[in-house]
Design a protein around this motif. Structure first.
Motif, PDB file in Angstrom:
ATOM      1  N   VAL A   1      40.129  48.193  33.958  1.00 44.83           N
ATOM      2  CA  VAL A   1      39.201  49.206  33.444  1.00 44.83           C
ATOM      3  C   VAL A   1      37.612  49.079  33.398  1.00 44.83           C
ATOM      4  O   VAL A   1      36.880  50.028  33.866  1.00 44.83           O
ATOM      5  CB  VAL A   1      39.843  49.988  32.416  1.00 44.83           C
ATOM      6  N   ALA A   2      37.502  48.052  32.665  1.00 47.14           N
ATOM      7  CA  ALA A   2      36.147  47.852  32.538  1.00 47.14           C
ATOM      8  C   ALA A   2      35.261  47.437  33.862  1.00 47.14           C
ATOM      9  O   ALA A   2      34.076  47.878  34.174  1.00 47.14           O
ATOM     10  CB  ALA A   2      35.877  46.463  31.542  1.00 47.14           C
ATOM     11  N   HIS A   3      35.783  46.615  34.584  1.00 47.31           N
ATOM     12  CA  HIS A   3      35.392  46.266  35.829  1.00 47.31           C
ATOM     13  C   HIS A   3      35.106  47.675  36.768  1.00 47.31           C
ATOM     14  O   HIS A   3      33.971  47.623  37.401  1.00 47.31           O
ATOM     15  CB  HIS A   3      36.365  45.453  36.641  1.00 47.31           C
ATOM     16  N   GLU A   4      35.853  48.453  36.731  1.00 49.87           N
ATOM     17  CA  GLU A   4      35.703  49.420  37.448  1.00 49.87           C
ATOM     18  C   GLU A   4      34.656  50.377  37.116  1.00 49.87           C
ATOM     19  O   GLU A   4      33.773  51.059  37.701  1.00 49.87           O
ATOM     20  CB  GLU A   4      37.031  50.496  37.762  1.00 49.87           C
ATOM     21  N   TYR A   5      34.608  50.731  35.781  1.00 49.16           N
ATOM     22  CA  TYR A   5      33.631  51.257  35.179  1.00 49.16           C
ATOM     23  C   TYR A   5      32.145  50.726  35.304  1.00 49.16           C
ATOM     24  O   TYR A   5      31.276  51.311  35.560  1.00 49.16           O
ATOM     25  CB  TYR A   5      33.989  51.505  33.507  1.00 49.16           C
TER      26      TYR A   5
ATOM     27  N   ASN B   1      29.975  51.468  38.318  1.00 46.88           N
ATOM     28  CA  ASN B   1      29.084  52.686  38.128  1.00 46.88           C
ATOM     29  C   ASN B   1      27.438  52.449  38.468  1.00 46.88           C
ATOM     30  O   ASN B   1      26.823  52.984  38.947  1.00 46.88           O
ATOM     31  CB  ASN B   1      29.323  53.528  36.758  1.00 46.88           C
ATOM     32  N   TRP B   2      27.223  51.067  37.866  1.00 44.23           N
ATOM     33  CA  TRP B   2      25.908  50.701  38.251  1.00 44.23           C
ATOM     34  C   TRP B   2      25.815  49.564  39.303  1.00 44.23           C
ATOM     35  O   TRP B   2      25.268  49.689  40.251  1.00 44.23           O
ATOM     36  CB  TRP B   2      25.290  50.148  37.092  1.00 44.23           C
ATOM     37  N   SER B   3      26.745  48.728  38.833  1.00 41.66           N
ATOM     38  CA  SER B   3      26.667  47.499  39.873  1.00 41.66           C
ATOM     39  C   SER B   3      27.505  47.589  41.167  1.00 41.66           C
ATOM     40  O   SER B   3      28.585  46.854  41.017  1.00 41.66           O
ATOM     41  CB  SER B   3      27.015  45.868  39.063  1.00 41.66           C
ATOM     42  N   GLY B   4      27.254  48.572  41.669  1.00 43.61           N
ATOM     43  CA  GLY B   4      27.951  48.915  43.070  1.00 43.61           C
ATOM     44  C   GLY B   4      27.920  50.349  43.453  1.00 43.61           C
ATOM     45  O   GLY B   4      27.871  50.342  44.545  1.00 43.61           O
TER      46      GLY B   4
ATOM     47  N   GLY C   1      31.019  40.061  42.961  1.00 49.01           N
ATOM     48  CA  GLY C   1      30.935  39.099  42.179  1.00 49.01           C
ATOM     49  C   GLY C   1      30.000  39.394  41.091  1.00 49.01           C
ATOM     50  O   GLY C   1      30.446  38.821  39.770  1.00 49.01           O
ATOM     51  N   PHE C   2      29.056  40.149  40.886  1.00 51.70           N
ATOM     52  CA  PHE C   2      28.131  40.722  39.766  1.00 51.70           C
ATOM     53  C   PHE C   2      29.122  41.251  38.848  1.00 51.70           C
ATOM     54  O   PHE C   2      28.996  41.212  37.673  1.00 51.70           O
ATOM     55  CB  PHE C   2      27.044  41.432  39.972  1.00 51.70           C
ATOM     56  N   THR C   3      29.832  42.301  39.201  1.00 49.11           N
ATOM     57  CA  THR C   3      31.061  42.857  38.576  1.00 49.11           C
ATOM     58  C   THR C   3      31.893  42.201  37.796  1.00 49.11           C
ATOM     59  O   THR C   3      32.313  42.362  36.717  1.00 49.11           O
ATOM     60  CB  THR C   3      31.193  44.428  39.041  1.00 49.11           C
ATOM     61  N   VAL C   4      32.482  41.244  38.631  1.00 49.18           N
ATOM     62  CA  VAL C   4      33.441  40.278  38.008  1.00 49.18           C
ATOM     63  C   VAL C   4      32.800  39.605  36.823  1.00 49.18           C
ATOM     64  O   VAL C   4      33.502  39.282  35.932  1.00 49.18           O
ATOM     65  CB  VAL C   4      34.079  39.426  39.039  1.00 49.18           C
ATOM     66  N   PHE C   5      31.615  39.145  37.069  1.00 46.54           N
ATOM     67  CA  PHE C   5      30.825  38.284  35.999  1.00 46.54           C
ATOM     68  C   PHE C   5      31.090  39.476  34.966  1.00 46.54           C
ATOM     69  O   PHE C   5      31.280  38.800  33.532  1.00 46.54           O
ATOM     70  CB  PHE C   5      29.597  37.820  36.347  1.00 46.54           C
ATOM     71  N   ARG C   6      30.379  40.402  34.992  1.00 45.32           N
ATOM     72  CA  ARG C   6      30.262  41.539  33.854  1.00 45.32           C
ATOM     73  C   ARG C   6      31.650  41.827  33.190  1.00 45.32           C
ATOM     74  O   ARG C   6      31.641  41.801  31.989  1.00 45.32           O
ATOM     75  CB  ARG C   6      29.704  42.843  34.320  1.00 45.32           C
TER      76      ARG C   6
ATOM     77  N   GLU D   1      35.823  35.835  42.826  1.00 46.93           N
ATOM     78  CA  GLU D   1      35.301  34.914  41.857  1.00 46.93           C
ATOM     79  C   GLU D   1      34.507  33.779  41.853  1.00 46.93           C
ATOM     80  O   GLU D   1      33.811  33.456  41.054  1.00 46.93           O
ATOM     81  CB  GLU D   1      36.839  34.244  41.801  1.00 46.93           C
ATOM     82  N   LYS D   2      34.416  33.220  43.118  1.00 51.17           N
ATOM     83  CA  LYS D   2      33.104  32.180  43.385  1.00 51.17           C
ATOM     84  C   LYS D   2      31.861  33.219  43.580  1.00 51.17           C
ATOM     85  O   LYS D   2      30.990  32.641  42.686  1.00 51.17           O
ATOM     86  CB  LYS D   2      33.354  31.675  44.758  1.00 51.17           C
ATOM     87  N   GLY D   3      32.101  34.438  43.693  1.00 54.70           N
ATOM     88  CA  GLY D   3      30.646  35.287  43.587  1.00 54.70           C
ATOM     89  C   GLY D   3      30.348  35.394  42.114  1.00 54.70           C
ATOM     90  O   GLY D   3      28.997  35.202  41.678  1.00 54.70           O
ATOM     91  N   ALA D   4      31.251  35.599  41.383  1.00 48.10           N
ATOM     92  CA  ALA D   4      31.152  35.962  39.883  1.00 48.10           C
ATOM     93  C   ALA D   4      30.441  34.234  39.306  1.00 48.10           C
ATOM     94  O   ALA D   4      29.460  34.470  38.456  1.00 48.10           O
ATOM     95  CB  ALA D   4      32.338  36.310  38.991  1.00 48.10           C
TER      96      ALA D   4
END
Length: 876
Positions: free
Chosen positions: A300-304, A307-310, A326-331, A387-390
């Motif tokens: 849920v957090a990832h998809e939300y 909204n900015w990173s994507g 990668g950025f959003t998985v890190f977030r 995952e590696k991107g994160a």
């Protein structure tokens, strides 16, 4: 079905689009087999694409074209060309309005791309290239448009949703209803969404940091309406976290989530209308395990966060996919770490990386975080990209620090809001905001493979100097024989004989990040009065393999004393790996198997340590999986791995029986269920103990599982007890428990998926005949990706023992199912075949049998582009 020999797309061939689309007006008249789509596009020549007016090329597949109009005038068929994958139109003016009418068949769309039906609900999945299955359009992420969507449907579909804000609704002359949605933000077509169905919803609101009220809605079928509360709480926590950590507010008046049973992915971040796989949003204590609760919170957090990173800032082309993923998985990983146990979250993420992504790096489909080419973009929704991107983003965070990274992300969003950009743009924002040069670091995006760090050290007692020498290498990968040195941040500390961190400089710093930029470097530290023990790669600060000659005694010391919790766990894994490798050698040489006493005592001390987080204890007690063991050496001896791990698990269970039982009884208490971190931690340790106890096969410990299964008030305890009975109990007792579980939960799709997966992944229960029987079960559905993943995927990916049966029947079974699935859902087929692609690493007959299974797929003839790419590359 796409061509069996698809063309290869190269990053170097990227060209800006010839034309841009400023606005899109879509009009849908929904019918199961004949949905009418009318699109009106306001098009203009892209000034950055060159001179002249080349033909307009639109993407489109599996569409029935009805008419084409330009500026209100019908275009005769003689003036345009219908192509197998689109439409070509002559252009007479630099700006014009194009209107296209076409028909599609959602009911027969089993690929689950574009617009399709799921349990009589219309829904869409347009990433990566699904919009071209809806209408003709320049279906690429660098064409960003403002969408207005009108949906017309019979009254049996009372809920009609799309992106943005609702601006109109009413009734047509023939009694149908319509709703019009307007999205004020420009977006690429892959973020378009539509949902229509007989749905209910739960509603809440959120007040943003600036005081705006946002309506929050989660839609699902009526039977699941009671399972939305956790997702709603997770959404509100994610919104607050993104404001506090990144300064990002939500930008629409409404945020909607829809749960769908038939979905290829976990979820999709469509602007304002997220569509979720039901398994990734619906939960209640009675029907979802702790891991499901945590997974839902994370997704849920990832998809939300997208909204900015994507969404507000998207990727220019699909080669830049990790820019958003990668950025959003890190977030989302940082969010989950803040919500739960940071150390355990890191352990879970690294375990996935080491067992699966490292295998990807070493296999035939190895590719950089930003690939150079692809045949089918769906095949690059991989752990390398995600995952590696994160991990690449995490390394930037490590190098710049939290404040520096926030400065970089602020500049990135400010500079590129509303644009489609590249990985270089992300790095450049980080550089410009912090005044640093990350030129060498960029190699992480262009070089494939897992770097290896060989570490040696030397201590001079006379001078008190300690030297750490690090050599980096990276194995060859397809198309990349030679690798230049990476820029690797290596977090480390030094431990003294008393277990405390030693100072590394005059300021008393006890942890540093070494920047490895050369093929070989030496780092020196002075003023040490004793030889230290290095604690390397703390927090797993880079996605690399570290080789240092730790002795058994040193690993035991790190397990007890390291201030870095991740490295305490890592030391336990290294110690277990050493013991398991010795057992494999003994098995191959015909020696009597005997578990190292040091491992038993190490586990005992961890089990008895009441000061440690119970969730961390559960992780430290967990033996490396068969998949992890398979990735340790150059070749895989599946039989030795299976025998060694089973022996070690049973030996540990026997030796630690009393301690395991005492811990289990201490934690097995009656209290109301809560998915908070502390309670989850206690249940994870309790059920880890139960799993070991069941492994003894003793009647009294199996009785504990029966009692827990009978009395469980939550799905976590129920599923853990059922797993113990299925994996280790008497067949009749296990069958009785399985039957009882099914009878209770047969109406709940997500629980039955768990029931399927528990059986297919069991080394004892999940023999091939039982797996085939599960596919004949009335609850199984080959067109449902979740059920396919549970049964076939559970067998191929998690049942190491039965999948690697010596007669090759497991491989042949997976190949057989992949061929059938390729006709229905190419994405799922291409993902299921991955376990067969590592055939070159397997010793003896197993490797040949795997290759034969792959060849049998190729020999069937026409394959989808998705499957053809994976199989053809694996057979080279």
């Amino acid at each position: 079905m796409k061509d069996a020999q698809p063309h290869t797309v190269y990053l170097k061939d990227y060209r800006a689009p010839d034309y841009l689309v400023d606005t899109v007006h879509l009009h849908f008249e929904l019918q199961p087999k004949a949905t009418l789509v009318r699109s009106q596009l306001k098009i203009r020549r892209n000034p950055e694409a060159g001179e002249g007016l080349p033909p307009l090329q639109l993407d489109g597949v599996e569409l029935e074209l009805l008419s084409v109009s330009i500026d209100g005038e019908l275009v005769p068929a003689s003036r345009y060309r219908e192509l197998p994958d689109g439409l070509s139109l002559p252009v007479a003016a630099p700006e014009f309005v194009l209107e296209i009418h076409n028909r599609i068949n959602p009911e027969d769309n089993t690929s689950l791309e574009g617009l399709y039906l799921s349990n009589d609900m219309y829904c869409t999945q347009c990433e990566a290239e699904g919009f071209r299955k809806i209408t003709y359009y320049p279906d690429r992420p660098d064409v960003m448009s403002r969408f207005t969507t009108t949906i017309v449907a019979p009254r049996q579909y009372p809920v009609l949703l799309s992106n943005g804000n609702e601006i109109a609704r009413g009734t047509t002359e023939d009694g149908r209803q319509f709703v019009t949605w307007e999205d004020p933000f420009a977006k690429p077509s892959y973020l378009f969404a539509l949902v229509a169905g007989d749905l209910q919803h739960v509603e809440d609101s959120y007040t943003t940091a600036s005081g705006r009220q946002v309506k929050l809605q989660i839609f699902t079928e009526a039977k699941n309406i009671g399972k939305c509360d956790h997702a709603m709480r997770s959404l509100k926590k994610a919104m607050r976290w993104d404001e506090e950590v990144y300064g990002r507010e939500y930008d629409l008046d409404i945020f909607m989530v829809v749960a769908v049973d038939h979905f290829n992915m976990g979820a999709m971040e469509n602007k304002g209308l997220n569509i979720f796989n039901s398994a990734c949003v619906l939960a209640s204590p009675e029907t979802a395990t702790d891991s499901a609760f945590q997974r839902i919170e994370s997704i849920v957090a990832h998809e939300y966060f997208h909204n900015w990173s994507g969404n507000r800032v998207t990727c220019r082309d699909w080669f830049q996919l990790s820019l958003k993923e990668g950025f959003t998985v890190f977030r989302d990983a940082e969010f989950s770490a803040d919500m739960n146990s940071r150390a355990v979250k890191r352990i879970e993420d690294v375990s996935l990386l080491r067992t699966t992504q490292f295998a990807e790096d070493a296999g035939p489909m190895a590719h950089p975080v930003r690939p150079d080419s692809y045949m089918e973009i769906s095949n690059f929704y991989t752990l390398t990209v995600y995952e590696k991107g994160a991990e690449v983003v995490r390394m930037i965070h490590t190098l710049l620090g939290g404040a520096g990274f926030r400065k970089g992300s602020d500049l990135y969003f400010e500079r590129h809001d509303g644009r489609a950009v590249t990985c270089e743009d992300f790095i450049k924002a980080m550089e410009d905001a912090n005044g640093v040069d990350l030129g060498q670091f960029r190699r992480w995006y262009s070089q494939a493979g897992t770097p290896v760090l060989e570490v040696t050290d030397a201590y001079d007692s006379a001078s008190g100097n300690y030297a750490l020498t690090i050599k980096q290498t990276c194995p060859a990968t397809p198309g990349q024989e030679k690798k230049l040195p990476f820029h690797i941040p290596l977090a480390f500390g030094l431990l003294g004989a008393d277990g405390r961190d030693l100072p590394l400089d005059a300021a008393g710093t006890t942890q540093m990040v070494l920047q490895i930029t050369e093929a070989e470097q030496t780092f020196s530290f002075s003023g040490l009065t004793e030889r230290p023990l290095p604690s390397l790669l703390r927090g797993f600060s880079a996605p690399v393999k570290v080789r240092y000659g730790y002795s058994t005694e040193q690993l035991l010391f790190l397990m007890r004393c390291d201030s870095d919790e991740f490295n305490r766990w890592d030391a336990s894994q290294r110690l277990a790996l050493m013991a398991l490798e010795q057992l494999q050698r003994d098995y191959r040489e015909g020696n009597k198997l005997q578990l190292q006493a040091e491992l038993v005592e190490a586990y005992r001390s961890v089990l008895q340590n009441r000061d440690l987080d119970p969730a961390l204890v559960a992780e430290m007690l967990s033996l490396p999986s068969e998949q992890t063991l398979a990735e340790q050496g150059e070749q895989i001896d599946a039989e030795a791995i299976i025998v060694a791990r089973r022996f070690a698990r049973e030996a540990l269970a026997e030796a630690l029986h009393d301690d395991l039982l005492a811990c289990y009884r201490r934690l097995h208490t009656e209290k109301p269920y809560s998915p908070d971190a502390a309670d989850i931690a206690e249940r994870s340790l309790k059920n880890a103990c139960l799993a070991y106890l069941c492994a003894t096969g003793r009647a009294d410990t199996l009785l504990l599982a029966q009692e827990q299964f009978r009395d469980a008030a939550n799905m976590t305890d129920s599923a853990a007890a059922l797993a113990g009975l299925v994996n280790h109990g008497d067949e009749a007792v296990a069958q009785s428990a399985l039957d009882s579980f099914y009878q209770r939960w047969q109406q709940d799709t997500q629980v039955i998926e768990l029931w399927f997966g528990l059986q297919s992944s069991s080394a004892k229960w999940g023999k091939l005949d039982k797996v085939r029987a599960l596919m004949q079960h009335p609850a199984f559905e080959l067109k449902n990706p979740n059920k396919v993943r549970a049964v076939i995927g559970g067998f191929a990916n998690r049942n190491f023992t039965q999948f690697h049966c010596s007669d090759g029947s497991g491989f042949a079974f997976v190949a057989e199912q992949v061929v059938v699935l390729d006709k229905l859902n190419p994405q799922i087929a291409a993902r299921l075949v991955i376990p067969l692609t590592r055939w070159k690493k397997y010793l003896g007959e197993l490797g040949l049998q795997m290759k034969q299974a792959l060849q049998s797929i190729m020999d069937t003839g026409k394959l989808s582009a998705d499957l053809y790419e994976v199989v053809s590359k694996s057979l080279v």
